[in-house]
Design a protein around this motif. Structure first.
Motif, PDB file in Angstrom:
ATOM      1  N   TRP A   1      -4.591  -4.914   5.171  1.00  0.00           N
ATOM      2  CA  TRP A   1      -4.919  -3.723   5.572  1.00  0.00           C
ATOM      3  C   TRP A   1      -3.951  -2.731   5.407  1.00  0.00           C
ATOM      4  N   GLY A   2      -3.060  -2.642   5.926  1.00  0.00           N
ATOM      5  CA  GLY A   2      -1.942  -1.623   6.270  1.00  0.00           C
ATOM      6  C   GLY A   2      -1.042  -1.725   5.367  1.00  0.00           C
ATOM      7  N   ILE A   3      -0.977  -2.712   3.915  1.00  0.00           N
ATOM      8  CA  ILE A   3      -0.431  -2.246   2.725  1.00  0.00           C
ATOM      9  C   ILE A   3      -0.991  -1.927   0.998  1.00  0.00           C
ATOM     10  N   GLY A   4      -2.442  -1.664   1.849  1.00  0.00           N
ATOM     11  CA  GLY A   4      -3.442  -1.465   0.142  1.00  0.00           C
ATOM     12  C   GLY A   4      -4.153  -0.361   0.846  1.00  0.00           C
ATOM     13  N   VAL A   5      -3.864   0.161   2.378  1.00  0.00           N
ATOM     14  CA  VAL A   5      -5.238   1.452   3.137  1.00  0.00           C
ATOM     15  C   VAL A   5      -3.547   2.656   3.458  1.00  0.00           C
ATOM     16  N   LEU A   6      -3.013   1.944   4.916  1.00  0.00           N
ATOM     17  CA  LEU A   6      -2.701   2.917   5.657  1.00  0.00           C
ATOM     18  C   LEU A   6      -1.308   3.210   5.213  1.00  0.00           C
ATOM     19  N   ALA A   7      -0.452   2.029   4.031  1.00  0.00           N
ATOM     20  CA  ALA A   7      -0.145   2.778   4.043  1.00  0.00           C
ATOM     21  C   ALA A   7       0.343   3.642   3.287  1.00  0.00           C
ATOM     22  N   PRO A   8      -0.310   3.712   2.088  1.00  0.00           N
ATOM     23  CA  PRO A   8      -0.459   4.894   0.691  1.00  0.00           C
ATOM     24  C   PRO A   8      -1.228   6.220   1.572  1.00  0.00           C
ATOM     25  N   LEU A   9      -1.786   6.220   2.227  1.00  0.00           N
ATOM     26  CA  LEU A   9      -2.486   7.539   3.426  1.00  0.00           C
ATOM     27  C   LEU A   9      -2.133   8.566   4.028  1.00  0.00           C
ATOM     28  N   VAL A  10      -0.994   7.121   4.956  1.00  0.00           N
ATOM     29  CA  VAL A  10       0.132   8.355   5.365  1.00  0.00           C
ATOM     30  C   VAL A  10       1.781   8.760   4.731  1.00  0.00           C
ATOM     31  N   GLN A  11       1.528   8.148   3.433  1.00  0.00           N
ATOM     32  CA  GLN A  11       2.270   8.230   2.899  1.00  0.00           C
ATOM     33  C   GLN A  11       3.297  10.514   3.034  1.00  0.00           C
ATOM     34  N   PRO A  12       1.780  10.474   2.143  1.00  0.00           N
ATOM     35  CA  PRO A  12       1.850  12.506   2.370  1.00  0.00           C
ATOM     36  C   PRO A  12       2.535  12.572   3.890  1.00  0.00           C
ATOM     37  N   PHE A  13       1.121  12.430   4.077  1.00  0.00           N
ATOM     38  CA  PHE A  13       1.739  12.358   5.707  1.00  0.00           C
ATOM     39  C   PHE A  13       3.170  12.875   5.989  1.00  0.00           C
ATOM     40  N   TYR A  14       4.178  11.478   5.834  1.00  0.00           N
ATOM     41  CA  TYR A  14       5.608  11.522   6.387  1.00  0.00           C
ATOM     42  C   TYR A  14       6.528  12.611   5.106  1.00  0.00           C
ATOM     43  N   ALA A  15       6.145  12.101   3.876  1.00  0.00           N
ATOM     44  CA  ALA A  15       6.928  13.404   3.888  1.00  0.00           C
ATOM     45  C   ALA A  15       7.041  15.096   4.010  1.00  0.00           C
ATOM     46  N   SER A  16       5.771  15.088   4.568  1.00  0.00           N
ATOM     47  CA  SER A  16       5.394  16.302   4.930  1.00  0.00           C
ATOM     48  C   SER A  16       6.384  16.757   6.201  1.00  0.00           C
ATOM     49  N   LEU A  17       5.891  15.671   7.135  1.00  0.00           N
ATOM     50  CA  LEU A  17       6.509  15.841   8.301  1.00  0.00           C
ATOM     51  C   LEU A  17       8.586  15.534   8.167  1.00  0.00           C
ATOM     52  N   VAL A  18       8.462  14.824   6.952  1.00  0.00           N
ATOM     53  CA  VAL A  18       9.780  14.717   6.711  1.00  0.00           C
ATOM     54  C   VAL A  18      11.063  16.298   6.501  1.00  0.00           C
ATOM     55  N   GLU A  19       9.987  16.806   5.554  1.00  0.00           N
ATOM     56  CA  GLU A  19      10.199  17.965   4.952  1.00  0.00           C
ATOM     57  C   GLU A  19      10.224  19.512   6.121  1.00  0.00           C
TER      58      GLU A  19
ATOM     59  N   GLY B   1       8.946   6.642  -0.123  1.00  0.00           N
ATOM     60  CA  GLY B   1       7.866   6.019  -1.209  1.00  0.00           C
ATOM     61  C   GLY B   1       6.142   5.301  -1.577  1.00  0.00           C
ATOM     62  N   THR B   2       6.542   4.550  -0.629  1.00  0.00           N
ATOM     63  CA  THR B   2       5.701   3.580  -0.687  1.00  0.00           C
ATOM     64  C   THR B   2       4.675   3.933   1.184  1.00  0.00           C
ATOM     65  N   GLY B   3       5.367   4.489   1.886  1.00  0.00           N
ATOM     66  CA  GLY B   3       5.151   4.638   3.421  1.00  0.00           C
ATOM     67  C   GLY B   3       4.830   3.174   3.990  1.00  0.00           C
ATOM     68  N   ARG B   4       5.294   2.110   3.439  1.00  0.00           N
ATOM     69  CA  ARG B   4       5.810   1.041   4.013  1.00  0.00           C
ATOM     70  C   ARG B   4       7.130   1.111   4.929  1.00  0.00           C
ATOM     71  N   THR B   5       6.817   1.575   6.160  1.00  0.00           N
ATOM     72  CA  THR B   5       7.912   1.859   7.059  1.00  0.00           C
ATOM     73  C   THR B   5       7.930   1.327   8.226  1.00  0.00           C
ATOM     74  N   ILE B   6       8.692   1.285   9.562  1.00  0.00           N
ATOM     75  CA  ILE B   6       8.646   0.662  10.580  1.00  0.00           C
ATOM     76  C   ILE B   6       7.592   1.601  10.991  1.00  0.00           C
ATOM     77  N   PHE B   7       7.891   2.746  11.171  1.00  0.00           N
ATOM     78  CA  PHE B   7       6.291   3.165  11.751  1.00  0.00           C
ATOM     79  C   PHE B   7       5.115   2.859  11.353  1.00  0.00           C
ATOM     80  N   THR B   8       4.712   2.304  10.238  1.00  0.00           N
ATOM     81  CA  THR B   8       3.518   2.254  10.031  1.00  0.00           C
ATOM     82  C   THR B   8       2.841   0.644  10.345  1.00  0.00           C
ATOM     83  N   VAL B   9       4.499  -0.267  10.358  1.00  0.00           N
ATOM     84  CA  VAL B   9       4.026  -1.231  10.967  1.00  0.00           C
ATOM     85  C   VAL B   9       3.951  -1.086  12.318  1.00  0.00           C
ATOM     86  N   ALA B  10       4.246  -0.508  13.299  1.00  0.00           N
ATOM     87  CA  ALA B  10       3.976   0.515  14.579  1.00  0.00           C
ATOM     88  C   ALA B  10       2.891   0.706  14.639  1.00  0.00           C
TER      89      ALA B  10
END
Length: 314
Positions: free
Chosen positions: A128-146, A160-169
């Motif tokens: 679920w984290g790889i297939g759903v959560l990571a792609p879903l939150v990646q644009p949100f991460y980009a906005s926060l960094v911006e 670019g994949t959303g597979r970060t320490i925060f996604t794991v958290a």
């Protein structure tokens, strides 16, 4: 001279069932301590060669064992801390809703759902984290960094994949949420009705009654539930190994592609190919995880005992 009551008490103590039960409890408790001691001794003995290993025995640019294990220990504690930071408030809120706000039928349904969620395998959470959560939150991460890239935790470049320490958290928070919620729910339901009715009789609102009676009564239990959830987050393996893109560094940034991995995930990924002193190195990192978990539980026990002593004094 013994009375009839004394004779009955002596006879009760000599019942075979009581002796069998007492012996069984002593054996069970001793067995737990023996197994724990055996695990600790095994890990320590197998870890000795790792402490004396040469730099060439490690994967990557590491001078000794401690420089190798430091990023792993940091990633383990950092990801578990982030997960607990997200899971505990949500778990308390859900437990309060089930125990004090929801209608009976809805509360029963939510309770069954929470218990069912606790039985989901970690591999499913990893998928679920790889297939759903990571792609879903990646644009949100980009906005926060911006927007907030000036803040150290949100510094880029963004993954670019959303597979970060925060996604794991987030995945770990979802995994420990049922455990913390179920325990908190049972603790809140054990709050003496007299306390609640007294608060309401004095004119308190429902929320004031919860803050004055329910939460103080369950404070020690909440800490215990959080520590149980933390224990699972510290030792989680498959979900972290599947979601995270690891890097042997100590980094606090939440959304970058360079992420510190955890001890358990590192063992799972490298143990099949390990040989010689490499096996001892991985077992030594397991010893470090064992010590971290032991220290966390000891700190939790001290906090709970102090809370109980403080409550008894009041």
């Amino acid at each position: 001279m013994t009375t009839a009551v004394d004779r009955i008490a002596i006879k009760a103590k000599e019942r075979p069932g009581d002796r069998i039960f007492s012996t069984a409890t002593v054996v069970a408790g001793s067995l737990i301590l023996a197994v724990l001691a055996a695990v600790a001794i095994f890990l320590f003995v197998q870890s000795v060669p790792a402490f004396m290993a040469a730099p060439d025995d490690f994967k990557g640019d590491f001078s000794n064992f401690w420089s190798y294990v430091a990023p792993l220990a940091f990633g383990t504690i950092w990801s578990a801390f982030l997960a607990l930071l997200m899971a505990v408030p949500v778990a308390i809120a859900v437990a309060l809703f089930i125990s004090h706000f929801a209608p009976r039928k809805l509360a029963q349904g939510l309770g069954y759902l929470i218990d069912l969620l606790a039985a989901v395998p970690s591999v499913v959470f990893g998928l679920w984290g790889i297939g759903v959560l990571a792609p879903l939150v990646q644009p949100f991460y980009a906005s926060l960094v911006e927007w907030f890239g000036w803040f150290p935790l949100f510094a880029g470049p963004v993954s670019g994949t959303g597979r970060t320490i925060f996604t794991v958290a987030i995945v770990l928070a979802v995994m420990v949420l049922p455990i913390i919620t179920a325990i908190c729910r049972e603790i809140f339901l054990q709050t003496p009705v007299l306390y609640e009715e007294a608060s309401l009789a004095l004119g308190a609102t429902r929320w004031e009654m919860i803050t004055m009676a329910v939460l103080p009564f369950g404070r020690a239990g909440i800490i215990s539930a959080a520590m149980l959830g933390l224990g699972r987050a510290l030792g989680e393996t498959m979900a972290v190994a599947m979601v995270l893109s690891p890097s042997p560094q100590i980094l606090f940034q939440l959304f970058t592609s360079q992420n510190p991995t955890t001890i358990a995930a590192n063992i799972a990924l490298n143990f099949p190919e390990a040989h010689g002193v490499g096996v001892n190195i991985l077992l030594a990192t397991g010893l470090v995880l064992f010590v971290i978990t032991l220290i966390v539980n000891m700190i939790a026990r001290v906090i709970i005992n102090r809370r109980k002593a403080f409550s008894g004094a009041n």
